[in-house]
Design a protein around this motif. Structure first.
Motif, PDB file in Angstrom:
ATOM      1  N   UNK A  40     -41.926 -42.830 -21.741  1.00 45.31           N
ATOM      2  CA  UNK A  40     -43.345 -43.321 -21.712  1.00 45.31           C
ATOM      3  C   UNK A  40     -44.104 -42.060 -21.038  1.00 45.31           C
ATOM      4  N   UNK A  41     -43.745 -41.430 -20.014  1.00 45.58           N
ATOM      5  CA  UNK A  41     -44.485 -40.500 -19.326  1.00 45.58           C
ATOM      6  C   UNK A  41     -44.622 -39.201 -20.021  1.00 45.58           C
ATOM      7  N   UNK A  42     -44.037 -38.949 -21.287  1.00 45.91           N
ATOM      8  CA  UNK A  42     -44.143 -37.744 -21.975  1.00 45.91           C
ATOM      9  C   UNK A  42     -45.463 -37.427 -22.560  1.00 45.91           C
ATOM     10  N   UNK A  43     -45.706 -36.190 -22.840  1.00 47.11           N
ATOM     11  CA  UNK A  43     -47.063 -36.002 -23.393  1.00 47.11           C
ATOM     12  C   UNK A  43     -47.052 -34.557 -23.917  1.00 47.11           C
ATOM     13  N   UNK A  44     -47.937 -34.368 -25.202  1.00 51.10           N
ATOM     14  CA  UNK A  44     -47.864 -33.309 -25.863  1.00 51.10           C
ATOM     15  C   UNK A  44     -48.787 -32.211 -25.144  1.00 51.10           C
ATOM     16  N   UNK A  45     -48.221 -31.001 -24.897  1.00 50.29           N
ATOM     17  CA  UNK A  45     -48.748 -30.005 -24.209  1.00 50.29           C
ATOM     18  C   UNK A  45     -49.037 -28.746 -24.870  1.00 50.29           C
ATOM     19  N   UNK A  46     -48.569 -28.683 -26.142  1.00 49.01           N
ATOM     20  CA  UNK A  46     -49.066 -27.627 -27.100  1.00 49.01           C
ATOM     21  C   UNK A  46     -48.969 -27.999 -28.537  1.00 49.01           C
ATOM     22  N   UNK A  47     -49.655 -27.129 -29.265  1.00 50.13           N
ATOM     23  CA  UNK A  47     -49.577 -27.612 -30.784  1.00 50.13           C
ATOM     24  C   UNK A  47     -49.686 -26.190 -31.507  1.00 50.13           C
ATOM     25  N   UNK A  48     -49.007 -26.085 -32.882  1.00 49.76           N
ATOM     26  CA  UNK A  48     -49.194 -25.075 -33.521  1.00 49.76           C
ATOM     27  C   UNK A  48     -49.130 -25.544 -34.978  1.00 49.76           C
TER      28      UNK A  48
ATOM     29  N   UNK B  32     -48.536 -23.927 -38.647  1.00 57.31           N
ATOM     30  CA  UNK B  32     -48.015 -22.588 -39.434  1.00 57.31           C
ATOM     31  C   UNK B  32     -48.883 -22.486 -40.798  1.00 57.31           C
ATOM     32  N   UNK B  33     -48.529 -21.253 -41.375  1.00 56.14           N
ATOM     33  CA  UNK B  33     -49.531 -20.986 -42.696  1.00 56.14           C
ATOM     34  C   UNK B  33     -48.941 -21.856 -43.711  1.00 56.14           C
ATOM     35  N   UNK B  34     -47.656 -22.486 -43.825  1.00 55.15           N
ATOM     36  CA  UNK B  34     -47.307 -23.222 -44.820  1.00 55.15           C
ATOM     37  C   UNK B  34     -47.482 -24.639 -44.570  1.00 55.15           C
ATOM     38  N   UNK B  35     -48.317 -25.102 -43.870  1.00 57.87           N
ATOM     39  CA  UNK B  35     -48.639 -26.661 -43.522  1.00 57.87           C
ATOM     40  C   UNK B  35     -47.515 -27.186 -42.437  1.00 57.87           C
ATOM     41  N   UNK B  36     -46.771 -26.617 -41.911  1.00 58.57           N
ATOM     42  CA  UNK B  36     -45.822 -27.240 -40.926  1.00 58.57           C
ATOM     43  C   UNK B  36     -46.324 -27.268 -39.626  1.00 58.57           C
ATOM     44  N   UNK B  37     -46.220 -28.398 -38.946  1.00 62.75           N
ATOM     45  CA  UNK B  37     -46.810 -28.626 -37.577  1.00 62.75           C
ATOM     46  C   UNK B  37     -45.688 -28.963 -36.435  1.00 62.75           C
ATOM     47  N   UNK B  38     -45.944 -27.827 -35.342  1.00 62.97           N
ATOM     48  CA  UNK B  38     -45.141 -27.918 -34.684  1.00 62.97           C
ATOM     49  C   UNK B  38     -45.906 -28.336 -33.171  1.00 62.97           C
ATOM     50  N   UNK B  39     -45.244 -29.055 -32.211  1.00 60.14           N
ATOM     51  CA  UNK B  39     -45.593 -29.938 -31.022  1.00 60.14           C
ATOM     52  C   UNK B  39     -44.612 -29.509 -29.876  1.00 60.14           C
ATOM     53  N   UNK B  40     -45.161 -29.393 -28.848  1.00 64.13           N
ATOM     54  CA  UNK B  40     -44.451 -29.294 -27.655  1.00 64.13           C
ATOM     55  C   UNK B  40     -44.562 -30.172 -26.665  1.00 64.13           C
ATOM     56  N   UNK B  41     -43.560 -31.140 -26.520  1.00 61.44           N
ATOM     57  CA  UNK B  41     -43.683 -32.318 -25.641  1.00 61.44           C
ATOM     58  C   UNK B  41     -43.217 -31.860 -24.196  1.00 61.44           C
TER      59      UNK B  41
END
Length: 191
Positions: A127-135, A137-146
């Motif tokens: 529950x203490x986790x949080x999203x710290x980055x987001x990207x 891509x050109x193809x529509x894929x989404x990446x998150x860094x938790x």
């Protein structure tokens, strides 16, 4: 045993911090093939190799759904799942090493129960986790860094140790009281 378990929590936290710090220094020394590939592909290096530091755990998730919101939800869920796996492995490894090193069979069984309890609390720690980055891509894929800071993990583990100590002490006291009652009443019934 209470003092030993308190030391265990401190040793666990120190082990987590030390292992992550050494990985980070090694990664800074030379570029990895993943970071070179990420640069070629025009994506952040963390998309391919994650991130490490001495303050917490990181996990990467990706998603490609019908829209950006759903892709983000999927990426976050994937990253949290990976983070939970990593957390379980690290907690179990640290506690199991301690249990194996104690050598006392009575304590070993009790401590194994504490490991199980800590594993069940992984969801609470997450529950203490949080999203710290987001990207995206050109193809529509989404990446998150938790990210999950160690200061969100250690209190929950310490709570597990405290409850374990309370439960163990209560069980020990109850067993000793039952033993005393049996001796007392069996001696008095012979009179």
């Amino acid at each position: 045993m209470k003092k030993t378990l308190g030391i265990l929590a401190v040793v666990f936290a120190a082990t987590l911090f030390a292992s992550c710090g050494s990985d980070e220094k090694a990664a800074e020394a030379q570029p990895t093939s993943a970071s070179v590939q990420a640069e070629r592909d025009g994506v952040p290096a963390w998309v391919y190799e994650g991130r490490r530091d001495e303050t917490g755990l990181y996990a990467v998730g990706s998603g490609k759904m019908s829209n950006k919101n759903n892709s983000l939800k999927m990426a976050r869920a994937e990253a949290r799942t990976e983070m939970a796996r990593t957390l379980k492995v690290e907690v179990q490894s640290a506690l199991q090493t301690y249990v194996d090193d104690t050598g006392d069979e009575k304590n070993r069984q009790s401590l194994t129960g504490m490991i199980d309890n800590a594993m069940q609390r992984t969801d609470t720690m997450m529950q203490g986790s949080q999203q710290v980055d987001y990207f995206e891509d050109k193809d529509g894929s989404v990446y998150v860094l938790m990210y999950l800071p160690y200061n969100a993990i250690v209190p929950t583990l310490n709570e597990t140790v405290t409850e374990f100590n309370r439960d163990s002490t209560a069980a020990f006291t109850e067993a000793k009281m039952n033993e005393a009652y049996e001796k007392y009443f069996s001696a008095n019934s012979k009179n």
